[in-house]
Design an enzyme around this catalytic site. Structure first.
Site, PDB file in Angstrom:
ATOM      1  N   GLU A 156       0.814  -1.212   0.095  1.00  0.00           N
ATOM      2  CA  GLU A 156       0.089   0.299   0.054  1.00  0.00           C
ATOM      3  C   GLU A 156       1.003   1.369   0.063  1.00  0.00           C
ATOM      4  O   GLU A 156       0.226   2.374  -0.057  1.00  0.00           O
ATOM      5  CB  GLU A 156      -1.029  -0.028   1.157  1.00  0.00           C
ATOM      6  CG  GLU A 156      -1.719  -1.190   1.181  1.00  0.00           C
ATOM      7  CD  GLU A 156      -2.778  -1.215   2.226  1.00  0.00           C
ATOM      8  OE1 GLU A 156      -2.795  -0.345   2.933  1.00  0.00           O
ATOM      9  OE2 GLU A 156      -3.669  -2.412   2.604  1.00  0.00           O
ATOM     10  N   HIS A 157       2.369   1.201   0.093  1.00  0.00           N
ATOM     11  CA  HIS A 157       3.048   2.392   0.115  1.00  0.00           C
ATOM     12  C   HIS A 157       4.282   2.015  -0.570  1.00  0.00           C
ATOM     13  O   HIS A 157       4.794   0.826  -0.342  1.00  0.00           O
ATOM     14  CB  HIS A 157       3.506   2.502   1.636  1.00  0.00           C
ATOM     15  CG  HIS A 157       2.367   2.680   2.564  1.00  0.00           C
ATOM     16  ND1 HIS A 157       1.671   3.764   2.453  1.00  0.00           N
ATOM     17  CD2 HIS A 157       1.749   1.790   3.483  1.00  0.00           C
ATOM     18  CE1 HIS A 157       0.446   3.709   3.453  1.00  0.00           C
ATOM     19  NE2 HIS A 157       0.614   2.736   4.038  1.00  0.00           N
TER      20      HIS A 157
END
Length: 306
Positions: A156-157
């Site tokens: 997600e990052h």
């Protein structure tokens, strides 16, 4: 019978055939697949705690395997993955037991997640080749130790561009499948510009080897309505064109369309249209305190003449 009556009868038969063909094709897109993330919150949940309907295909998804060190500093390791799920309760022996007791159960692991230690879990490769070599080696070891069936991608990052992410993850899935280490793979994007740019780049190049899209519809605002959910579902089905986009909810109701506020109404609508490719839940750790009531409801819906 005169010509006009013959023509009318032929037209009627044609319309009936088209209707039934359309209905059959529509129904064929429905699935009885149920998936649930487990182990990320260390609430002592076990595979055997969950109700498993024998009429569904059931996937547990261990959360998470992360390419970071397990020390308190938790630094990136360039593709050397470690187990970060509740390994005390979700052991290799427990994986084997739940699969032996339920022929419809498969178990996967998810890569990445939101955080590790006190910070975000970043996708942070040194290069495609070095990350890929380390990832294939470390994940093959974990997957074989735990007797797992597939992987899920939930980064997600990012500290890299979408193309590098696409090449790393795409080649990882390709290699693990080619080597017979896994039989399926999924991705878990959500509606965020950076996240979508990375996953859609992956989809454009490698969508043909990705079996399921675990789209995080619960990342939309809390209080999402049925009509909004269906609109979101249509949008993401277009973004991941040709993919099996699953409906999803978060069991604590903190985001998206809550399970007690119309989620199952929306799923019934999708099913009637032949677009219910399955349901997944975040997560078993939270559902345990609710008696897994929404898991039972989800599986009952999926099991009925899918």
């Amino acid at each position: 019978m005169d010509f006009s009556k013959q023509l009318s009868l032929a037209l009627f038969i044609f319309q009936v055939l088209v209707f039934f063909q359309s209905s059959a094709q529509s129904a064929s897109n429905n699935s009885n697949l149920f998936r649930e993330y487990i182990g990320a919150e260390f609430k002592n949940v076990k595979f055997s705690d969950l109700p498993i309907n024998s009429q569904v295909e059931f996937h547990f998804i261990l959360s998470f395997a992360i390419d970071y060190t397990t020390s308190s500093s938790a630094t990136p390791t360039d593709g050397n993955f470690n187990v970060f799920w509740d390994a005390d309760n979700l052991t290799p022996a427990q994986v084997s037991a739940i699969k032996n007791q339920n022929s419809n159960v498969k178990v996967a692991l998810s890569l990445g997640g939101d955080s590790v230690g006190d910070g975000y879990a970043y996708f942070n490769p040194t290069s495609v080749n070095s990350w890929l070599s380390n990832a294939v080696s470390s994940l093959t070891s974990i997957i074989q130790e735990y007797n797992l069936d597939g992987i899920d991608i939930d980064y997600e990052h990012f500290k890299t561009d979408p193309e590098t992410f696409s090449e790393c993850i795409g080649k990882l899935i390709s290699t693990l499948k080619k080597n017979g280490v896994i039989s399926f793979a999924s991705i878990a994007p959500y509606d965020d510009d950076e996240v979508q740019s990375h996953y859609m780049a992956l989809w454009r190049s490698y969508g043909h080897i990705i079996d399921y899209v675990n789209f995080q519809f619960y990342a939309y605002d809390k209080g999402t309505t049925v009509s909004e959910f269906l609109d979101y579902f249509g949008t993401q089905s277009s973004n991941y064109n040709g993919g099996k986009v699953l409906a999803s909810f978060i069991s604590d109701g903190s985001g998206g369309l809550a399970p007690d506020s119309g989620f199952f109404t929306a799923c019934s609508r999708l099913k009637s249209e032949g677009n219910l490719h399955g349901i997944f839940v975040w997560c078993a750790d939270d559902s345990k305190g609710l008696g897994f009531k929404y898991e039972k409801q989800s599986q009952s819906l999926l099991a009925i003449s899918h």
